[in-house]
Design a protein around this motif. Structure first.
Motif, PDB file in Angstrom:
ATOM      1  N   ALA A 178      -9.429 106.704  10.403  1.00 16.76           N
ATOM      2  CA  ALA A 178      -9.961 106.838   9.044  1.00 16.76           C
ATOM      3  C   ALA A 178     -10.050 105.474   8.367  1.00 16.76           C
ATOM      4  CB  ALA A 178      -9.086 107.786   8.234  1.00 16.76           C
ATOM      5  N   PHE A 179      -9.017 104.672   8.519  1.00 17.14           N
ATOM      6  CA  PHE A 179      -9.011 103.326   7.934  1.00 17.14           C
ATOM      7  C   PHE A 179     -10.160 102.490   8.493  1.00 17.14           C
ATOM      8  CE2 PHE A 179      -7.920  98.881   8.608  1.00 17.14           C
ATOM      9  CZ  PHE A 179      -7.677  98.448   7.315  1.00 17.14           C
ATOM     10  N   LEU A 180     -10.360 102.534   9.801  1.00 22.01           N
ATOM     11  CA  LEU A 180     -11.406 101.731  10.428  1.00 22.01           C
ATOM     12  C   LEU A 180     -12.796 102.161   9.970  1.00 22.01           C
ATOM     13  CD1 LEU A 180      -9.941 101.423  14.040  1.00 22.01           C
ATOM     14  CD2 LEU A 180     -10.134  99.593  12.340  1.00 22.01           C
ATOM     15  N   ALA A 181     -13.008 103.458   9.879  1.00 21.08           N
ATOM     16  CA  ALA A 181     -14.307 103.949   9.416  1.00 21.08           C
ATOM     17  C   ALA A 181     -14.578 103.491   7.987  1.00 21.08           C
ATOM     18  CB  ALA A 181     -14.350 105.470   9.511  1.00 21.08           C
ATOM     19  N   GLN A 182     -13.565 103.565   7.136  1.00 20.73           N
ATOM     20  CA  GLN A 182     -13.725 103.150   5.745  1.00 20.73           C
ATOM     21  C   GLN A 182     -13.981 101.649   5.630  1.00 20.73           C
ATOM     22  OE1 GLN A 182     -10.022 104.500   4.124  1.00 20.73           O
ATOM     23  NE2 GLN A 182     -10.579 106.668   4.299  1.00 20.73           N
ATOM     24  N   THR A 183     -13.503 100.887   6.612  1.00 14.72           N
ATOM     25  CA  THR A 183     -13.629  99.429   6.567  1.00 14.72           C
ATOM     26  C   THR A 183     -14.933  98.949   7.188  1.00 14.72           C
ATOM     27  OG1 THR A 183     -11.206  99.317   6.697  1.00 14.72           O
ATOM     28  CG2 THR A 183     -12.377  97.277   7.105  1.00 14.72           C
ATOM     29  N   GLY A 184     -15.641  99.824   7.888  1.00  9.45           N
ATOM     30  CA  GLY A 184     -16.943  99.467   8.421  1.00  9.45           C
ATOM     31  C   GLY A 184     -17.009  99.307   9.920  1.00  9.45           C
ATOM     32  N   PHE A 185     -15.950  99.680  10.627  1.00  9.87           N
ATOM     33  CA  PHE A 185     -15.961  99.572  12.085  1.00  9.87           C
ATOM     34  C   PHE A 185     -16.714 100.742  12.708  1.00  9.87           C
ATOM     35  CE2 PHE A 185     -12.513  96.788  10.931  1.00  9.87           C
ATOM     36  CZ  PHE A 185     -12.603  95.764  11.867  1.00  9.87           C
ATOM     37  N   ASN A 186     -17.307 100.485  13.880  1.00  8.89           N
ATOM     38  CA  ASN A 186     -18.017 101.575  14.555  1.00  8.89           C
ATOM     39  C   ASN A 186     -17.610 101.760  16.013  1.00  8.89           C
ATOM     40  OD1 ASN A 186     -19.274  99.368  15.727  1.00  8.89           O
ATOM     41  ND2 ASN A 186     -21.303  99.789  14.867  1.00  8.89           N
ATOM     42  N   VAL A 187     -16.706 100.903  16.533  1.00  7.34           N
ATOM     43  CA  VAL A 187     -16.243 101.039  17.913  1.00  7.34           C
ATOM     44  C   VAL A 187     -14.753 100.702  17.984  1.00  7.34           C
ATOM     45  CG1 VAL A 187     -16.597 100.397  20.327  1.00  7.34           C
ATOM     46  CG2 VAL A 187     -18.475 100.161  18.711  1.00  7.34           C
ATOM     47  N   VAL A 188     -14.022 101.481  18.772  1.00  6.96           N
ATOM     48  CA  VAL A 188     -12.645 101.114  19.103  1.00  6.96           C
ATOM     49  C   VAL A 188     -12.541 100.960  20.618  1.00  6.96           C
ATOM     50  CG1 VAL A 188     -11.517 102.121  17.095  1.00  6.96           C
ATOM     51  CG2 VAL A 188     -11.887 103.537  19.130  1.00  6.96           C
ATOM     52  N   PHE A 189     -11.699 100.010  21.003  1.00  7.85           N
ATOM     53  CA  PHE A 189     -11.427  99.750  22.414  1.00  7.85           C
ATOM     54  C   PHE A 189      -9.938 100.017  22.660  1.00  7.85           C
ATOM     55  CE2 PHE A 189     -15.042  97.191  21.160  1.00  7.85           C
ATOM     56  CZ  PHE A 189     -15.918  97.284  22.223  1.00  7.85           C
ATOM     57  N   PRO A 190      -9.573 101.276  22.932  1.00  5.51           N
ATOM     58  CA  PRO A 190      -8.155 101.607  23.102  1.00  5.51           C
ATOM     59  C   PRO A 190      -7.649 101.256  24.498  1.00  5.51           C
ATOM     60  CG  PRO A 190      -9.467 103.583  23.340  1.00  5.51           C
ATOM     61  CD  PRO A 190     -10.427 102.481  23.000  1.00  5.51           C
ATOM     62  N   ASP A 191      -6.464 100.712  24.547  1.00  4.55           N
ATOM     63  CA  ASP A 191      -5.822 100.364  25.817  1.00  4.55           C
ATOM     64  C   ASP A 191      -5.524 101.635  26.609  1.00  4.55           C
ATOM     65  OD1 ASP A 191      -4.489  99.052  27.813  1.00  4.55           O
ATOM     66  OD2 ASP A 191      -2.892  98.264  26.551  1.00  4.55           O
ATOM     67  N   VAL A 192      -5.934 101.644  27.895  1.00  7.64           N
ATOM     68  CA  VAL A 192      -5.630 102.797  28.747  1.00  7.64           C
ATOM     69  C   VAL A 192      -4.933 102.387  30.047  1.00  7.64           C
ATOM     70  CG1 VAL A 192      -7.482 104.257  27.843  1.00  7.64           C
ATOM     71  CG2 VAL A 192      -7.951 102.762  29.807  1.00  7.64           C
ATOM     72  N   TRP A 193      -4.667 101.073  30.234  1.00  9.31           N
ATOM     73  CA  TRP A 193      -4.078 100.605  31.495  1.00  9.31           C
ATOM     74  C   TRP A 193      -3.240  99.372  31.193  1.00  9.31           C
ATOM     75  CZ3 TRP A 193      -2.363 101.482  36.047  1.00  9.31           C
ATOM     76  CH2 TRP A 193      -2.315 100.518  37.052  1.00  9.31           C
ATOM     77  N   ASN A 194      -1.909  99.548  31.297  1.00 10.77           N
ATOM     78  CA  ASN A 194      -1.019  98.505  30.807  1.00 10.77           C
ATOM     79  C   ASN A 194       0.275  98.500  31.609  1.00 10.77           C
ATOM     80  OD1 ASN A 194       1.340  97.672  28.991  1.00 10.77           O
ATOM     81  ND2 ASN A 194      -0.399  96.953  27.778  1.00 10.77           N
ATOM     82  N   LYS A 195       0.638  97.333  32.165  1.00 12.43           N
ATOM     83  CA  LYS A 195       1.913  97.143  32.872  1.00 12.43           C
ATOM     84  C   LYS A 195       2.120  98.141  34.009  1.00 12.43           C
ATOM     85  CE  LYS A 195       4.159  95.097  28.851  1.00 12.43           C
ATOM     86  NZ  LYS A 195       5.273  95.184  27.868  1.00 12.43           N
ATOM     87  N   GLY A 196       1.026  98.496  34.677  1.00 12.51           N
ATOM     88  CA  GLY A 196       1.147  99.396  35.813  1.00 12.51           C
ATOM     89  C   GLY A 196       1.206 100.867  35.455  1.00 12.51           C
ATOM     90  N   PHE A 197       0.893 101.206  34.204  1.00 10.45           N
ATOM     91  CA  PHE A 197       0.885 102.603  33.765  1.00 10.45           C
ATOM     92  C   PHE A 197      -0.442 102.906  33.075  1.00 10.45           C
ATOM     93  CE2 PHE A 197       5.420 101.371  33.329  1.00 10.45           C
ATOM     94  CZ  PHE A 197       5.985 102.256  34.240  1.00 10.45           C
ATOM     95  N   THR A 198      -0.897 104.156  33.215  1.00 14.18           N
ATOM     96  CA  THR A 198      -2.034 104.608  32.423  1.00 14.18           C
ATOM     97  C   THR A 198      -1.520 105.183  31.107  1.00 14.18           C
ATOM     98  OG1 THR A 198      -1.947 106.746  33.562  1.00 14.18           O
ATOM     99  CG2 THR A 198      -3.528 105.106  34.382  1.00 14.18           C
ATOM    100  N   LEU A 199      -2.413 105.164  30.110  1.00 15.88           N
ATOM    101  CA  LEU A 199      -2.093 105.751  28.814  1.00 15.88           C
ATOM    102  C   LEU A 199      -2.856 107.056  28.633  1.00 15.88           C
ATOM    103  CD1 LEU A 199      -1.386 102.628  28.582  1.00 15.88           C
ATOM    104  CD2 LEU A 199      -1.507 102.985  26.124  1.00 15.88           C
ATOM    105  N   TYR A 200      -3.097 107.703  29.752  1.00 21.05           N
ATOM    106  CA  TYR A 200      -3.668 109.044  29.812  1.00 21.05           C
ATOM    107  C   TYR A 200      -3.098 109.672  31.083  1.00 21.05           C
ATOM    108  CZ  TYR A 200      -6.591 107.144  33.522  1.00 21.05           C
ATOM    109  OH  TYR A 200      -7.008 106.560  34.688  1.00 21.05           O
ATOM    110  N   PRO A 201      -3.028 110.987  31.198  1.00 21.48           N
ATOM    111  CA  PRO A 201      -2.508 111.610  32.412  1.00 21.48           C
ATOM    112  C   PRO A 201      -3.454 111.360  33.581  1.00 21.48           C
ATOM    113  CG  PRO A 201      -2.477 113.140  30.559  1.00 21.48           C
ATOM    114  CD  PRO A 201      -3.308 111.969  30.140  1.00 21.48           C
ATOM    115  N   SER A 202      -2.975 110.647  34.594  1.00 14.31           N
ATOM    116  CA  SER A 202      -3.814 110.254  35.720  1.00 14.31           C
ATOM    117  C   SER A 202      -3.362 110.937  37.006  1.00 14.31           C
ATOM    118  CB  SER A 202      -3.759 108.730  35.906  1.00 14.31           C
ATOM    119  OG  SER A 202      -4.338 108.351  37.142  1.00 14.31           O
ATOM    120  N   GLN A 203      -4.259 111.702  37.596  1.00 14.96           N
ATOM    121  CA  GLN A 203      -3.942 112.312  38.884  1.00 14.96           C
ATOM    122  C   GLN A 203      -3.852 111.256  39.988  1.00 14.96           C
ATOM    123  OE1 GLN A 203      -3.104 115.614  39.034  1.00 14.96           O
ATOM    124  NE2 GLN A 203      -3.275 115.275  36.823  1.00 14.96           N
ATOM    125  N   ILE A 204      -4.615 110.200  39.855  1.00 10.39           N
ATOM    126  CA  ILE A 204      -4.561 109.112  40.838  1.00 10.39           C
ATOM    127  C   ILE A 204      -3.201 108.446  40.826  1.00 10.39           C
ATOM    128  CG2 ILE A 204      -5.493 106.820  41.386  1.00 10.39           C
ATOM    129  CD1 ILE A 204      -8.218 107.937  40.341  1.00 10.39           C
TER     130      ILE A 204
END
Length: 369
Positions: A27-53
């Motif tokens: 909500a803050f980003l939209a109000q400030t004028g942003f239109n894209v986010v780049f969320p981290d999904v792969w960090n220090k050997g772990f995924t930040l989503y449930p990965s079957q792989i």
């Protein structure tokens, strides 16, 4: 589209700690004028989503901090709610760990290790590396990217200064040495920056990116392949990132070279150099990465205004900020700076109005500073 983006990290940030934090951030980003986010999904050997792989290879489905959640799915829902696009960022790329001797991945897959000329685990600036030149390692990295592409309603994927990349000191494992010997009938030189040796390894990474680009587009041709490499040609010499070849071969849709400078004069100097390297078609893909926070550093308001205004004066229509938390410090100080421009107007005004606005802002900055 004109990129007005920001990286969402899992380090030094509270955003991913709860669904409520994610919703508030979007909500803050939209109000400030942003239109894209780049969320981290792969960090220090772990995924930040449930990965079957990851579960099948390493018996770890997700970073334990996010067990029983799916931060990526939550971000997608909350970003969509406010009209923001989501491009997952594979932050660690071919790096396996940070000051952890290779971490979980290399403990389980020691054959994936990258080695320096002394045969040691390749380590640079605290990061330990998988061998990005190895076909099995490349297959693993590609499988993670395609897993996200196939399973989530996203707008693209992003690599960075570690994807595709390898510190130039790497490539001295026995398999890579043998591949080089068969190609050139000699062993790799001791100097890791010797031109032929450097370019041969960089070409392997460029070909990997070509495959990644093709396979992502085969699943969904509308997805954006975004890259945020180190600046050319420093990135080529230090991390085998031949981003000029990436552009010439059409392997990136948007590119965010990390112009991480802590004063405007230095930032302007690099922008001038980068824009000279790009042709008109390539310039349309350029949205520089701007450092707004790292450790105790935070960009000052004047530098931020100057950088954005100078980008527009050079025909650069967007940028990506590293990273979100910098916008929120001191009661949203930098966020208020962007709203005061206002940030969103840079891409929604007619070109004539936009040019007048840019010139007016540049005059204001010259008069004030």
């Amino acid at each position: 589209m004109a990129i007005r983006g920001v990286w969402i990290t899992s380090t030094d940030s509270q955003v991913l700690h709860s669904r409520q934090n994610i919703a508030e951030a979007m909500a803050f980003l939209a109000q400030t004028g942003f239109n894209v986010v780049f969320p981290d999904v792969w960090n220090k050997g772990f995924t930040l989503y449930p990965s079957q792989i990851m579960r099948s290879l390493f018996d770890i489905e997700i970073n334990p901090q996010y067990q029983d959640r799916d931060p990526l799915a939550e971000i997608i829902v909350e970003a969509r709610r406010v009209g923001i696009k989501v491009i997952p960022w594979f932050e660690y790329g071919f790096a396996s760990s940070y000051n952890a001797n290779g971490g979980t991945i290399l403990a389980k897959k020691p054959e994936w290790v990258a080695r320096d000329i002394n045969g040691n685990l390749l380590k640079k600036n605290g990061f330990e590396w998988m061998n990005a030149l190895d076909p099995q390692v490349q297959e693993f990295m590609l499988s993670l990217v395609l897993e996200v592409v196939q399973n989530y309603d996203i707008d693209g994927i992003q690599g960075d200064d570690r994807l595709p990349a390898l510190p130039c000191e790497g490539g001295y494992d026995s398999n890579t040495v043998e591949r080089y010997r068969q190609t050139f009938n000699c062993h790799p030189p001791q100097n890791p920056k010797e031109r032929q040796w450097l370019q041969w390894r960089a070409d392997i990474l460029t070909n990997f990116l070509a495959r990644l680009y093709q396979e992502v587009k085969a699943i969904n041709p509308n997805l954006i392949v975004s890259m945020s490499p180190n600046i050319y040609d420093w990135g080529l010499k230090e991390y085998l990132q031949d981003s000029q070849a990436w552009l010439e071969r059409g392997l990136v849709d948007i590119i965010h070279p990390q112009i991480y400078r802590r004063d405007f004069a230095s930032y302007k100097q690099v922008v001038d150099r980068v824009t000279q390297q790009f042709n008109r078609e390539q310039l349309a893909k350029l949205s520089p990465g701007i450092l707004i926070k790292l450790g105790s550093y935070r960009i000052n308001a004047e530098h931020l205004r100057q950088a954005i205004a100078y980008n527009r004066s050079c025909g650069i229509q967007g940028e990506v900020f590293f990273f979100y938390e910098g916008l929120r410090e001191d009661n949203d100080a930098l966020g208020k700076v962007l709203r005061s421009l206002p940030y969103t107007d840079y891409s929604t005004q007619p070109a004539s109005d936009l040019n007048r606005g840019i010139q007016g802002l540049l005059r204001f900055l010259r008069n004030r500073f």
